[in-house]
Design an enzyme around this catalytic site. Structure first.
Site, mmCIF file in Angstrom:
data_model
loop_
_atom_site.group_PDB
_atom_site.id
_atom_site.type_symbol
_atom_site.label_atom_id
_atom_site.label_comp_id
_atom_site.label_asym_id
_atom_site.label_seq_id
_atom_site.Cartn_x
_atom_site.Cartn_y
_atom_site.Cartn_z
ATOM 1 C CB CYS A 113 -0.913 0.009 1.219
ATOM 2 S SG CYS A 113 -1.946 -1.450 1.319
ATOM 3 C CG HIS A 253 -3.033 3.170 2.694
ATOM 4 N ND1 HIS A 253 -3.600 2.907 1.465
ATOM 5 C CD2 HIS A 253 -3.071 1.992 3.384
ATOM 6 C CE1 HIS A 253 -3.943 1.638 1.417
ATOM 7 N NE2 HIS A 253 -3.642 1.068 2.571
ATOM 8 C CG ASN A 283 -6.633 -1.218 1.490
ATOM 9 O OD1 ASN A 283 -5.968 -0.643 0.624
ATOM 10 N ND2 ASN A 283 -6.086 -1.839 2.517
#
Ligand code: UT7
Length: 326
Positions: A113, A253, A283
């Site tokens: 990520c 994030h 996500n």
């Protein structure tokens, strides 16, 4: 400060929406649990024939138009992804093919990520040294293709999408005010895809055991994510001689609304300055930050000279933070 300017932004989000009520029909979960524990309402899912490069090409065409540039102007293509089209060549090379260009440097970054911020770190240093002049930085994932839709602890979390930006050097007083990055490979097995590489190549058994899907120890990842995102954000502020009050926008994030809430509470960042997209997209790993940046820009939240703080955490474990003066 590394002087640079973002001159083009683009995104590509698949049309297909997977809602929490769709997931209620697939696994033992509920809309209420997913919203309360993650903040996610829906996520985008790519068509079976779509690969990451398709999304990046789509987003790049928008960004080129925004920047008033041609694909052949790009001298460097960097793609952050954990779900590349193929293990080799890189997704960046497939993007090059799809854009009908050749000659530019093209490579992928595998940092989970944190992939987009790692790619930005490399891009900004290539610009600082004069090596690159027009850099495409992309964050993209098609996580739906490595998600086990029988595992309720992971399948409710992830979505697909891409975001890109084009960086160029500038003489103006704007660019990267500070940045830091790090990793702890000792914790790699808390979030990983076990098979498909040289450790466990594809076999019938690896497929049957779902080893080509994402595996995650959610609670451990959660605790580390809060600690490292806050630490990285704090270091970025300190290195830029700024406080949280000086920041105009925080783009974290987007893995879980509770991770974001805990991070901003600890770092004293007001929630109204924080960009949230997790409710709509879930996500999307390396794509969450560039997609949130694109949305903030088009919602008018970014003005000339805005100071934007980015922070990310992901598989590896990896983490990074960066302050950009727009
Ligand atoms: O992008 C960077 C990497 N990813 C992350 O940062 C994600 C980090 N982790 C998380 O976001 C959270 O840990 C999760 C959302 C994955 C899980 O939330 P949690 O609050 O940590 O839940 P838990 O794993 O502690 O599970 C609590 C309960 C368990 O039931 P019991 O044992 O208490 O009866 C789970 O089985 O919730 C259950 N559960 C679910 N229930 C309904 C787990 N997933 C679900 C679900 N629906 N989808």
């Amino acid at each position: 400060m590394i002087k640079l300017k973002i001159v083009g932004l683009g995104v590509s989000l698949p049309d297909k929406i997977l809602t929490n009520s769709d997931l209620e029909k697939m696994v033992d979960t509920s809309d209420q649990w997913i919203i309360e524990r993650t903040g996610i309402k829906e996520r985008r899912i790519a068509e079976s024939k779509t690969a990451c490069s398709d999304l990046v090409i789509d987003a790049t065409k928008q960004a080129l138009q925004h920047a008033g540039l041609k694909a052949s102007d790009l001298d460097t293509l960097i793609v952050g992804t954990s779900t590349p089209d193929t293990i080799f060549p890189s997704t960046a090379c497939w993007v090059q093919k799809g854009l009908g260009i050749s000659g530019s440097a093209a490579f992928d970054i595998s940092a989970g990520c944190t992939g987009f911020l790692y790619a930005m770190e490399i891009a900004s240093n290539l610009i600082a040294t004069g090596k690159s002049k027009k850099v495409l930085v992309a964050g993209v994932e098609i996580l739906s293709k490595i998600t086990n839709y029988e595992d309720r602890s992971t399948c409710v979390l992830f979505g697909d999408g891409a975001g890109v930006c084009i960086l160029v050097p500038t003489e103006e007083d704007r660019g990267i005010m500070s940045s830091n990055w790090g990793a702890d490979g000792n914790l790699a097995e808390l979030l990983y895809m076990p098979a498909g590489g040289s450790r466990i190549p594809a076999t019938c058994e690896s497929v049957e055991k779902k080893l080509h899907c994402l595996h995650m120890a959610g609670n451990e990842v959660f605790k580390n994510a809060v600690r490292e995102m806050e630490g990285a954000a704090f270091t970025a502020l300190k290195d830029a001689n700024l406080t949280a009050d000086d920041i105009d926008l925080f783009i974290p994030h987007q893995a879980n609304i509770r991770i974001i809430d805990a991070t901003i509470k600890r770092a004293n960042i007001p929630s109204e300055k924080t960009s949230i997209t997790i409710d709509k997209y879930g996500n999307m790993s390396a794509a969450t930050i560039p997609v949130a940046l694109y949305e903030a820009y088009h919602e008018g939240k970014i003005k000339d000279n805005s100071k934007i703080l980015f922070a990310a955490f992901g598989a590896g474990f990896t983490w990074a933070a960066m302050i950009l003066k727009w």
